[in-house]
Design a protein around this motif. Structure first.
Motif, short mmCIF file in Angstrom:
data_model
loop_
_atom_site.label_atom_id
_atom_site.label_comp_id
_atom_site.label_asym_id
_atom_site.label_seq_id
_atom_site.Cartn_x
_atom_site.Cartn_y
_atom_site.Cartn_z
N ASP A 367 6.91 -38.64 -48.03
CA ASP A 367 7.49 -37.38 -48.50
C ASP A 367 8.45 -37.74 -49.62
OD1 ASP A 367 8.83 -35.07 -49.03
OD2 ASP A 367 9.60 -34.75 -47.01
N PRO A 368 8.18 -37.31 -50.85
CA PRO A 368 9.05 -37.70 -51.97
C PRO A 368 10.48 -37.23 -51.82
CG PRO A 368 7.49 -36.00 -52.65
CD PRO A 368 7.06 -36.47 -51.30
N GLY A 369 10.73 -36.22 -50.96
CA GLY A 369 12.08 -35.74 -50.76
C GLY A 369 12.75 -36.22 -49.49
N PHE A 370 12.10 -37.14 -48.78
CA PHE A 370 12.61 -37.55 -47.47
C PHE A 370 13.99 -38.17 -47.54
CE2 PHE A 370 12.83 -40.89 -44.09
CZ PHE A 370 12.93 -40.02 -43.01
N TYR A 371 14.28 -38.93 -48.59
CA TYR A 371 15.57 -39.61 -48.68
C TYR A 371 16.74 -38.64 -48.83
CZ TYR A 371 13.52 -44.30 -49.00
OH TYR A 371 12.87 -45.48 -48.73
#
Length: 451
Positions: A367-371
């Motif tokens: 997920d590119p927004g997980f961080y």
């Protein structure tokens, strides 16, 4: 507008020219979600042919991962940080360092340092714990070193720690962080075991001969359909006796490649005494989490590469040093892989191939927004969403050498993640891929046991 439309069409032709209609990319679609390393390398070559007057670094596709964003950059209409930095360098007369050509290795693989190979091959094993050691999947060799009974793999115990994961907004070491690599954040990790090297071709063949998967399972793991031209590259073949063996002149000590996330997960479960038939799920997986992999690759000290702050060179890791991408139907014995026990891409923990040679699957969904989520900061964090996109780390032999970064909190080589094809010296650059996709350039099973 007419000029932009024309450039969009030319970029689309370069990106889609080799693919059938059903696999064409939309101009706003992220290329990294639909193309593997070889496909992107070939598309980059086509892009350079389409725009011969442009000096297009192999980084270009990763910095502009859609057809439209590439076209905007080529038209000079892109305001992204990468183009802005490039304009500043051009104005100052400085070189970006992205197009540096590195000479071929001065030493042959036979002259490199080689560690003892302990993985079991053929009909060997399983191992028995020496002396009075308790039974189980592992026995101790030293306080921080263990060996796995199922496949002979040696493992290192990584102590628990609070680790910095991700990248900040600064560019360091000549490498720029992607948006999905941010923000840099702390994760509290429990101690865990990590394999000292990728699983080998011979060990994976032994695994197949032990568990005897069905044809349907093989197609999900490591056998390509007949219509896939990469089938010629498969490292294993089924002999008349019904046993899987490495193909002629394929080293059994090479890292296993062309294996899906399902195939890697099945191996991790079996190797750790679990039920390999549960390979579709990640909840019981022994594959490393992204945070575990990244911390193990970097170690406790912040540094540019697994081996320290020295430059990446052919003597330190196996990547593509400026050569052309290989064709999809290259004979497997001609692939530029090195044995897993050759001491390349190594770090202070004694882990090998934490940069280059092959990509390695992680437990996480991508997920590119997980961080940016609270879950990324939880203890032993991993993305358990179950999304079909899975994360990979490590870089591979097919990756260009210019895609390298630093391990600091900037464009961290040890922390780079996201839809990146390859980073030449990246120990942890992450990218997404579907678990049913067979990796051309690596993705070995790297089972880990959380202690």
């Amino acid at each position: 507008r007419r000029v932009l439309d024309d450039v969009v069409g030319r970029v689309s032709r370069a990106m889609n020219g080799r693919f059938p209609e059903e696999n064409q990319l939309d101009i706003q679609e992220n290329i990294m979600r639909r193309r593997d390393s070889v496909c992107i390398m070939l598309a980059h070559a086509d892009l350079r042919s389409e725009f011969p007057d442009e000096d297009l670094s192999p980084r270009f596709v990763f910095d502009h991962p859609t057809i439209f964003s590439m076209a905007e950059s080529l038209c000079g209409n892109c305001d992204c940080p990468y183009c802005a930095a490039s304009r500043e360098r051009d104005a100052g007369g400085a070189s970006s360092g992205d197009d540096v050509t590195v000479a071929a290795p001065a030493t042959s693989p036979g002259e490199r340092r080689v560690a003892e190979f302990t993985q079991l091959l053929g009909v060997e094993g399983p191992l028995k714990a020496p002396g009075d050691a308790a039974g189980g999947a592992y026995f101790m060799l030293a306080p921080t070193h263990f060996r796995r009974t199922t496949d002979g793999m040696q493992c290192v115990l990584v102590p628990g720690a609070t680790a910095w994961i991700g990248a900040d907004s600064l560019a360091r070491g000549g490498c720029r962080p992607l948006a999905c690599e941010q923000p840099c954040h702390e994760v509290e990790l429990s101690s865990f075991l990590i394999d000292v090297e990728p699983v080998s071709v011979g060990s994976y063949a032994r695994f197949l001969n032990i568990v005897r998967p069905s044809q349907e399972q093989l197609l999900e793991w490591c056998v390509l359909p007949e219509y896939d031209e990469r089938r010629a590259c498969m490292p294993l073949e089924l002999c008349e006796g019904g046993e899987w063996v490495p193909k002629d002149r394929v080293s059994p000590r090479w890292p296993m490649y062309l294996v899906s996330w399902f195939g890697a997960n099945a191996y991790s479960l079996w190797a750790n005494g679990g039920d390999w038939r549960g390979y579709h799920g990640a909840s019981a997986s022994f594959l490393p989490t992204e945070a575990q992999w990244e911390y193990a690759a970097r170690g406790a000290a912040v540094k540019s590469f697994p081996w320290g702050d020295g430059d990446a060179t052919p003597e330190l890791l196996q990547v593509s040093w400026g050569g052309p991408a290989p064709p999809n139907d290259i004979a497997p014995q001609d692939l530029p892989l090195v044995d897993v026990n050759v001491e390349l891409g190594a770090n202070e923990l004694g882990l090998r191939h934490m940069a280059g040679n092959v990509w390695q699957w992680c437990r996480d969904s991508f997920d590119p927004g997980f961080y940016s989520t609270p879950a990324a900061r939880s203890r032993d964090a991993w993305n358990s969403s179950g999304d079909l996109m899975k994360s990979e780390r490590g870089g591979s032999w097919v990756g260009p050498a210019c895609l390298r970064g630093a391990a600091t909190a900037g464009a961290a080589l040890q922390r780079q993640r996201g839809a990146a094809l390859v980073s030449g010296a990246s120990a942890t650059r992450r990218r997404p891929w579907k678990p049913t996709t067979w990796r051309f350039d690596g993705a070995p099973a790297t089972p880990r046991s959380v202690a």
